[in-house]
Design an enzyme around this catalytic site. Sequence first.
Site, PDB file in Angstrom:
ATOM      1  N   GLU A   1      25.937  87.924  22.200  1.00 46.70           N
ATOM      2  CA  GLU A   1      25.017  86.827  22.268  1.00 46.70           C
ATOM      3  C   GLU A   1      23.928  86.872  21.622  1.00 46.70           C
ATOM      4  O   GLU A   1      22.797  87.095  22.268  1.00 46.70           O
ATOM      5  CB  GLU A   1      25.045  86.548  23.816  1.00 46.70           C
TER       6      GLU A   1
ATOM      7  N   HIS B   1      24.457  78.249  23.061  1.00 44.90           N
ATOM      8  CA  HIS B   1      23.022  78.306  22.441  1.00 44.90           C
ATOM      9  C   HIS B   1      22.719  77.485  21.307  1.00 44.90           C
ATOM     10  O   HIS B   1      22.217  78.106  20.336  1.00 44.90           O
ATOM     11  CB  HIS B   1      22.422  79.591  22.463  1.00 44.90           C
TER      12      HIS B   1
ATOM     13  N   GLY C   1      21.987  75.849  27.735  1.00 43.12           N
ATOM     14  CA  GLY C   1      21.857  76.033  26.395  1.00 43.12           C
ATOM     15  C   GLY C   1      22.514  75.174  25.373  1.00 43.12           C
ATOM     16  O   GLY C   1      22.867  75.655  24.198  1.00 43.12           O
TER      17      GLY C   1
ATOM     18  N   ASP D   1      27.719  85.782  34.009  1.00 42.49           N
ATOM     19  CA  ASP D   1      26.233  85.818  33.132  1.00 42.49           C
ATOM     20  C   ASP D   1      25.361  86.577  33.880  1.00 42.49           C
ATOM     21  O   ASP D   1      24.172  86.555  33.828  1.00 42.49           O
ATOM     22  CB  ASP D   1      25.763  84.405  32.775  1.00 42.49           C
TER      23      ASP D   1
END
Length: 371
Positions: free
Chosen positions: A124, A190, A215, A268
Amino acid sequence: MTALVRAPRIVTAEVDLPNAWLAVDDGRVTALGTGTPPAHDRVVEAPGTVLPAFVDLHAHGALGHDFASCSVTEARAAAAHHAARGTGRLVASIATGTVPDTVAALHRLRPLVDDGTLAGLHLEGPWLAPARRGAHAAGLLHPPAPDEVDLFVDAGGAALRIVTLAPELPGALDAVRRLVASGVVVAVGHTDADADQVRAAVDAGATLVTHLFNGMPQLHHRAPGPVGVALTDERLTVECIVDGHHLDPVTVDLVRESVGERLVLVSDAMAATGCADGRYRIAGSEVVVSDGVARLADGSSLAGSTITVADAVARFVDGRPDRLPSAVLASSVRAASVLGLRPPLSIGAAADLVVLGRDGRVEPLRLGPTG
């Protein structure tokens, strides 16, 4: 080792059975039924509803250990924390770091995928949009270059299963194609992309959305963006963080009704999972955890969660047993499919079981050394 599990209810990928039993041989499911079970030398009485163990596609650590920087021993401890709470397969997420640090993390964690401690590795960052960076350090973010894509793929090998990127970045679509050709699942996340840019990434091979709504631009009736595409494109699997903070319950219901079997519950979980409130660091940013909620020290953004998938399942079900089949799909079946695994608790699959008690608590069901 063989065993027969009896339970008041068993919910798998394929069936929802009351007064059920499940036969296990050498750690794998060999039969499933209801009513009077076949005679067996070893019977395990489950004290609640039996479900497949959870599959978490997105977790950064636990017990103070961040997968991006911790030792192998610490990574094992973090994975064990999630396993003790019902997560049978865990993908370790490596948040944004310097290129050398990211390569080192891939090399360090790769053996834990080989030995089954982890189900894979997830990058990520660093190919994320600065405007939607969340806890990721802005100074470390940049567009993907072909040589860097190849470097990460070589470092991760078959252990590298998922990469999150922002598809609007220069070179991103080429990166999607290169990653998919190497057997990596590409996730959109994101990102500040518009709907056309997201669709272009999906056309190039992206099949996953990283923590929907978080995000990324919010859904707008004239600018649907990543959320609109995620809710309507059948090619996409959609992650959600159901911790009571990242998404309102009404939003969770909206996603559940819109995407159906394409939903995946992820934790997460950041390094503070399983720890007391305090100050931590993730992806190059200072994070404060207060009342179990992780935020950047400046208060500008959430910074991951401190839950496990079991917590997400409890919120998703919310005391309604009729939601359990949907919860099984979202907590194990779809994620297993993303990883190319056999449907959980199907005949021939690993007998990774959890028990949901009447109090809503979830615990692994231990069958022995091979169960």
